[in-house]
Design a protein around this motif. Structure first.
Motif, PDB file in Angstrom:
ATOM      1  N   GLN A 197       0.645  -1.256   0.012  1.00 14.02           N
ATOM      2  CA  GLN A 197       0.092   0.045   0.049  1.00 14.02           C
ATOM      3  C   GLN A 197       0.747   1.266   0.000  1.00 14.02           C
ATOM      4  O   GLN A 197       1.677   1.399   0.807  1.00 14.02           O
ATOM      5  N   HIS A 198       0.367   2.253  -0.661  1.00 10.00           N
ATOM      6  CA  HIS A 198       1.186   3.553  -0.851  1.00 10.00           C
ATOM      7  C   HIS A 198       0.572   4.515   0.169  1.00 10.00           C
ATOM      8  O   HIS A 198      -0.567   4.292   0.552  1.00 10.00           O
ATOM      9  N   HIS A 199       1.302   5.571   0.499  1.00  6.35           N
ATOM     10  CA  HIS A 199       0.783   6.222   1.515  1.00  6.35           C
ATOM     11  C   HIS A 199       0.835   7.666   1.026  1.00  6.35           C
ATOM     12  O   HIS A 199       1.918   8.160   1.121  1.00  6.35           O
ATOM     13  N   PRO A 200      -0.283   8.355   1.032  1.00  4.04           N
ATOM     14  CA  PRO A 200      -0.516   9.770   0.804  1.00  4.04           C
ATOM     15  C   PRO A 200      -0.275  10.581   2.138  1.00  4.04           C
ATOM     16  O   PRO A 200      -0.996  10.582   2.931  1.00  4.04           O
ATOM     17  N   ILE A 201       0.784  10.919   2.249  1.00  9.07           N
ATOM     18  CA  ILE A 201       1.307  11.748   3.674  1.00  9.07           C
ATOM     19  C   ILE A 201       0.895  13.184   3.897  1.00  9.07           C
ATOM     20  O   ILE A 201       1.471  14.063   2.727  1.00  9.07           O
TER      21      ILE A 201
ATOM     22  N   HIS B  61      -0.125  12.478   8.876  1.00 10.02           N
ATOM     23  CA  HIS B  61      -0.737  11.137   8.852  1.00 10.02           C
ATOM     24  C   HIS B  61      -0.913  10.790   7.270  1.00 10.02           C
ATOM     25  O   HIS B  61      -0.714  11.526   6.472  1.00 10.02           O
ATOM     26  N   CYS B  62      -0.878   9.436   7.348  1.00 12.79           N
ATOM     27  CA  CYS B  62      -1.503   8.909   5.883  1.00 12.79           C
ATOM     28  C   CYS B  62      -2.726   9.231   5.867  1.00 12.79           C
ATOM     29  O   CYS B  62      -3.546   9.170   6.514  1.00 12.79           O
ATOM     30  N   HIS B  63      -3.156   9.809   4.472  1.00 12.83           N
ATOM     31  CA  HIS B  63      -4.646   9.941   4.107  1.00 12.83           C
ATOM     32  C   HIS B  63      -5.246   9.204   3.730  1.00 12.83           C
ATOM     33  O   HIS B  63      -6.494   9.331   3.139  1.00 12.83           O
ATOM     34  N   MET B  64      -4.609   7.901   3.452  1.00 11.02           N
ATOM     35  CA  MET B  64      -5.581   6.531   2.896  1.00 11.02           C
ATOM     36  C   MET B  64      -6.548   6.437   3.994  1.00 11.02           C
ATOM     37  O   MET B  64      -6.258   6.108   5.199  1.00 11.02           O
ATOM     38  N   ILE B  65      -7.746   6.510   3.661  1.00 16.13           N
ATOM     39  CA  ILE B  65      -8.933   6.311   4.782  1.00 16.13           C
ATOM     40  C   ILE B  65      -8.610   5.209   5.537  1.00 16.13           C
ATOM     41  O   ILE B  65      -8.818   5.243   6.876  1.00 16.13           O
ATOM     42  N   HIS B  66      -8.653   4.204   5.040  1.00 12.35           N
ATOM     43  CA  HIS B  66      -8.711   2.783   5.821  1.00 12.35           C
ATOM     44  C   HIS B  66      -7.334   2.512   6.299  1.00 12.35           C
ATOM     45  O   HIS B  66      -7.167   1.604   7.264  1.00 12.35           O
ATOM     46  N   HIS B  67      -6.413   3.591   6.420  1.00 11.82           N
ATOM     47  CA  HIS B  67      -5.172   3.649   7.072  1.00 11.82           C
ATOM     48  C   HIS B  67      -5.234   4.361   8.295  1.00 11.82           C
ATOM     49  O   HIS B  67      -4.304   4.675   9.063  1.00 11.82           O
ATOM     50  N   MET B  68      -6.451   5.122   8.548  1.00 10.22           N
ATOM     51  CA  MET B  68      -6.421   6.061   9.348  1.00 10.22           C
ATOM     52  C   MET B  68      -6.992   5.474  10.782  1.00 10.22           C
ATOM     53  O   MET B  68      -7.282   6.310  11.625  1.00 10.22           O
TER      54      MET B  68
ATOM     55  N   GLY C  13      -4.153   4.447  13.937  1.00  6.68           N
ATOM     56  CA  GLY C  13      -3.450   3.617  12.825  1.00  6.68           C
ATOM     57  C   GLY C  13      -2.257   4.452  12.521  1.00  6.68           C
ATOM     58  O   GLY C  13      -1.247   4.765  13.108  1.00  6.68           O
ATOM     59  N   LEU C  14      -2.185   4.915  11.055  1.00  6.56           N
ATOM     60  CA  LEU C  14      -1.142   5.740  10.462  1.00  6.56           C
ATOM     61  C   LEU C  14      -1.112   7.050  10.793  1.00  6.56           C
ATOM     62  O   LEU C  14      -1.153   7.883   9.786  1.00  6.56           O
ATOM     63  N   MET C  15      -1.009   7.430  12.001  1.00  9.24           N
ATOM     64  CA  MET C  15      -1.258   8.936  12.266  1.00  9.24           C
ATOM     65  C   MET C  15      -0.145   9.036  13.606  1.00  9.24           C
ATOM     66  O   MET C  15      -0.038   8.366  14.258  1.00  9.24           O
TER      67      MET C  15
HETATM   68 CU   LIG Z   1      -1.519   4.557   3.954  1.00  7.60          CU
END
Ligand SMILES: [Cu+2]
Lengths: 482, 487
Positions: free
Chosen positions: B295-299, B350-357, B437-439
């Motif tokens: 998965q890529h992460h838009p930060i 944070h990663c802006h991928m909704i499901h990574h939040m 999560g990724l925050m």
């Molecule tokens: Cu992500």
């Protein structure tokens, strides 16, 4: 074309429609108030049993009366039902009456024949001196008595006393039939009651499933057909509860029918779990072969048949019929006596045929004992298999499957609490846990009913009429029993 | 927190801040009076400092600069307080240890041990992954351009492994690209890698067995340049973003999964991620490595506009730097974000991928959304479940309700572990509900508050530092403190 365009206009998936409604409960669900009586309109009052049988007397003794019921009996355990059945089941009384009937027959068979009094008037009107009619040459009374030889009466009485003995074993068998049936139907009712409880748990789970499906629907996570499926599952669970309730009613009614009272209300209470050690096949077979009342009856019948042979063997020995008396000889004008003796000459009929028949009956009975043993073994093979299989399954449900299902459910609940698993997954585990307990009850029921048969000499059928001591084909159809 | 309590804590923080004011002025000799005093007006204090202003861009307040082509636009080349002579700012990866080395004839010797580890993603939540030297991600190797390194790898895994030095232009036999270049390192065996490092920049090492990579085996390999990058930074943070799929009731990551439900930054999952704390006005660099399997992460960083100054492999020439609010970091890529921390506060990063939040998202159905229902009712009596409570609030009439996660519970132990860390002192009482999560959080604190948070033994009330920042830089009249949580 028109219907096609109407289908095109269907709002499904084109505009939001609330989820399909939860179906209304089927007929009968409203009456299933778990706190209420099973048959609210038929609650009994006092010891009033309209169909209580009339008192029965045997040899002047009154066969014990029906059980006086307390009004407020709520839960009955097994011993309550056994006590009730011992007093009220008609077949037990029938069996006892049959013993008395055989004893009566023995009494009759040993009674000495009555003497016969004869009036004799011989040659009435014969001319005497003076050529006038006389009252007769001889007029008087004789007494005739048959003297029974060769101990025939003693043998007859012994024969029927032995048949009464057969009846005693059969009465014992009948008692087992009744008690076993009470036990079997008690455990069935007990299991049926537990099944009702578990079906209600499964119903709650199905209700949750229906609610959950609608919650998922609102989140776009369940389709309309999926919601409808949850309605189907819910209605099936409701019907399962109704079926279980009906089954419980049937079990309870069958139980009270065997017990022989008109209980309409009450609950069975007890434990489905067997208490003792499991029975081995060797134990089971040796128990039934050594203690079966049916076998005992067959052996007793063999003894009776031996006496029958002895009885028939003396039948040809003629009885002596002696006659004697006194009268007045009008010719000799004096009192004279009369005497006579008759003996049947066994020239042609020496009772050969009946003796042969009795001997064949005896041999038949020997085979009957063997047949009974084999039949019991055959039945035991089947019953034991059912017992063992059910015991193995129920034990493993108890030991492994249910605890595992419970832990799986618990772990998923904890996981749900920790926000790590979806509720439908928890519900699946919940249903599996309840369902495994249902399966356990089903097999425990089989364990208990088959165990009853094994320990109770495979006897059942507590409302079939108690059999008599004589199987078909026996010498019985004579005016005086012999 | 009641009003009185709030006032009391303000006063305390205020007095502490005043006490630090003198020290502040002494420390920042080239930017004196740059930190607004506890009672002062932030804007005027910043404006009065020449070094605070670079062609319309202010080190101390949100600003852009006069000209997009200016070297100082959005703080592009605005230096940190650190002098180049002091060398590069130390690299700091929160929650990840640094791998020590020994010198031997001018060679830096590192000992690296691939092994299975239990990594505490959340307080008390110890997940089974692979890492190095008791840590996942593995410890940071930090060297200087021109060093010669000897890395002694001893495999404590129960299976073969390889270690690849990602991005280095080294002799092929040490590349670690599995059996293409070497024999496997068998369990219990040791292999020595030795090479010269002529590169500078952001590198990392990782297993070259695919599933071992997915299972967590990665670590930083930072090479500081011989000549310090210009402009110098005051902070050099490193964050490794990873995804794992760990089933409910489980602790072993399923590296075969194609979907991910646990997310870690430096081996911790929000809110257990450690905030990056810096001082108001500092130049900050964050190097961010995405080592997720798929998965890529838009930060996204709030409250600041950052420059992307480098990727893995190399620093980007200044002419190619890009200012952004959101930078997409692909798998096995690393981006360097640089910005002037000119906007005080607690900023989510944070990663802006909704499901990574957030971790392990579950469907919002069941007792948690029903009135008067709780899971504890079910747990109390497993044999007989409570009747379903089908009564829903009126909000259920809204198609799509609920979208917000309901019934989240955090245990007392959990909250204690969260608040036990100095980096979170004075944050809002409810901050843990927001960081999932990724925050993580970038905390930009005036120096006195920075010292209060990072160096003092003072008791700091939850929300006090945040409220003080609002008081100094915001609109305190419109501010409402977080409701006090029972914890
Ligand atoms: Cu992500």
């Amino acid at each position: 074309m028109k219907s096609h365009s109407e289908a095109m206009r269907s709002p499904i998936g084109r505009t939001f429609i609330p989820p399909p409604p939860v179906p209304s409960p089927p007929y009968g669900v409203q009456g299933l108030d778990p706190s209420g009586p099973l048959f609210p309109e038929e609650r009994i009052h006092g010891g009033d049993f309209p169909a209580a049988p009339a008192p029965v007397y045997v040899d002047g003794d009154r066969v014990p009366d029906t059980f006086a019921m307390e009004a407020e009996v709520q839960g009955y355990d097994l011993s309550d039902f056994l006590t009730l059945a011992a007093r009220n089941n008609p077949t037990i009384r029938q069996a006892r009456l049959q013993i008395s009937a055989q004893t009566a027959k023995a009494l009759q068979a040993g009674l000495y024949p009555n003497p016969t009094i004869n009036y004799i008037g011989e040659q009435i009107g014969v001319d005497v001196e003076g050529d006038k009619d006389s009252p007769g040459e001889f007029q008087g009374m004789t007494v005739r008595q048959r003297f029974v030889t060769a101990g025939k009466l003693k043998l007859s009485r012994e024969k029927y006393m032995r048949r009464a003995h057969v009846s005693e074993h059969l009465a014992m068998a009948q008692q087992f039939r009744v008690c076993n049936d009470v036990r079997i139907h008690f455990f069935r009712a007990l299991a049926a009651r537990e099944k009702v409880q578990l079906r209600k748990e499964l119903l709650k789970a199905a209700e949750d499933g229906a609610v959950t499906a609608r919650e998922l629907y609102n989140l776009g996570q369940a389709t309309r057909p999926a919601v409808r499926k949850s309605s189907i599952a819910l209605q099936r669970a409701r019907l399962d509860v109704l079926t279980a309730e009906n089954h419980y009613r049937e079990s309870f009614r069958r139980l009270v029918a065997i017990v022989g009272v008109d209980l309409t209300d009450g609950l069975v209470s007890g434990d489905l779990m067997p208490e003792g050690e499991p029975i081995s096949y060797r134990e089971a077979v040796s128990l039934v072969l050594s203690e079966s009342p049916e076998l005992a009856a067959a052996r007793a019948k063999l003894a009776a048949d031996r006496v029958t042979v002895r009885r028939e063997q003396v039948e040809w020995i003629p009885d002596i019929v002696a006659e004697g008396g006194a009268g007045y000889n009008f010719e000799a004008k004096e009192t004279t006596a009369a005497a006579g003796v008759s003996i049947e000459l066994p020239i042609f009929d020496r009772n050969q045929g009946t003796i042969r028949q009795a001997q064949l009956d005896l041999r038949r009975q020997q085979e009957e004992i063997r047949r009974t043993e084999l039949m019991l073994q055959q039945e035991m093979a089947n019953i034991y298999q059912q017992y063992l299989t059910a015991l193995q399954i129920a034990s493993e449900y108890d030991r492994v499957i249910i605890p595992e299902a419970k832990l799986a459910y618990q772990e998923l609940l904890q996981s749900y609490k920790a926000n790590r698993v979806d509720w439908p997954t928890v519900l699946d585990a919940q249903v599996e846990y309840f369902d495994s307990r249902l399966t356990r009850v089903q097999y425990l029921e089989q364990v208990r009913t088959n165990e009853v048969l094994i320990r109770g000499y495979l006897l059942h059928g507590g409302l079939m009429a108690a059999p008599g001591p004589t199987p078909p084909g026996h010498i019985d159809a004579v005016a005086k029993p012999r | 927190m009641s009003n009185t309590e709030q006032r009391r804590s303000f006063l305390k923080v205020g007095s502490i801040a005043a006490a630090f004011a003198l020290a502040t002025e002494r420390l920042h000799n080239h930017a004196h009076a740059q930190t607004p005093s506890a009672s002062g007006d932030a804007a005027s204090a910043a404006d009065s400092t020449p070094d605070a202003d670079y062609d319309g861009f202010s080190r101390f307040k949100p600003s852009r600069g006069n000209d997009p082509d200016s070297d100082y636009y959005l703080g592009k080349l605005v230096p940190g307080f650190r002098k180049p002579a002091e060398g590069p700012a130390p690299f700091e990866a929160p929650d990840v240890p640094k791998l020590p080395y020994k010198m031997d004839n001018g060679v830096k010797i590192f000992e690296l041990v691939p092994m299975a580890v239990q990594q505490e993603f959340h307080p008390g939540v110890k997940m089974n992954v692979y890492g190095f030297n008791e840590s996942m991600p593995g410890p940071t190797i930090e060297v200087t351009q021109g060093d010669r390194v000897r890395i002694v790898v001893t495999n404590e895994l129960p299976e073969d492994t390889f270690v690849h030095w990602h991005g280095f232009e080294l002799p092929v036999q040490y590349d670690g690209a599995a059996t293409l270049t070497q024999n496997p390192i068998k369990p219990g065996q040791t292999m020595v890698f030795e090479f010269d490092i002529h590169e500078e920049g952001t590198f990392f090492y990782h297993s070259h067995v695919a599933m071992q990579e997915a299972f967590g085996q990665v670590g930083w390999f930072i090479v500081q340049p011989k000549k310090i990058f210009d402009p110098p930074v005051d902070r050099d943070f490193g964050l490794i973003f990873q995804n794992f799929h760990i089933p409910p009731t489980h602790t072993v990551s399923d590296s075969w999964a194609m979907d991910w439900n646990w997310h870690t930054i430096n081996g911790k999952s929000g809110p257990y991620t450690t905030p990056l704390v810096c001082k108001h006005g500092e130049r900050v660099r964050v190097r961010l490595l995405n080592f997720s399997p798929m998965q890529h992460h838009p930060i996204h960083l709030h409250g600041h506009t950052f420059w992307v100054t480098g990727h893995e492999g190399a620093r980007i020439p200044k002419t190619a730097w890009v200012p952004r609010n959101n930078e997409l970091v692909g798998v096995a890529q690393s981006s360097s974000f640089e910005f002037i921390a000119n906007n005080p506060g607690d900023w989510i990063f944070h990663c802006h991928m909704i499901h990574h939040m957030m971790n392990h998202m579950v469907r919002q159905v069941g007792p948690r959304i029903r009135d008067d229902a709780s899971v504890d009712q079910y747990l109390t009596n497993l044999r007989s479940r409570p009747p379903v409570d089908a009564s829903h609030q009126e909000s259920f009439a809204t198609p799509g309700y609920p979208q917000k996660m309901q019934g989240m519970e955090m245990s007392e132990d959990f909250m204690q572990a969260i608040w036990n860390r100095k980096e979170v002192r004075g944050m809002r009482a409810n901050y843990a509900m927001a960081v999932k999560g990724l925050m993580t959080v970038v905390r930009v604190l005036p120096e006195d508050l920075y010292d209060l948070v990072m160096h003092s033994d003072q008791q700091v009330e939850k929300g006090a530092v945040f409220a003080e920042i609002v008081r100094r830089f915001g609109d305190p009249g419109a501010y409402q403190a977080a409701p006090k949580m029972k914890m």
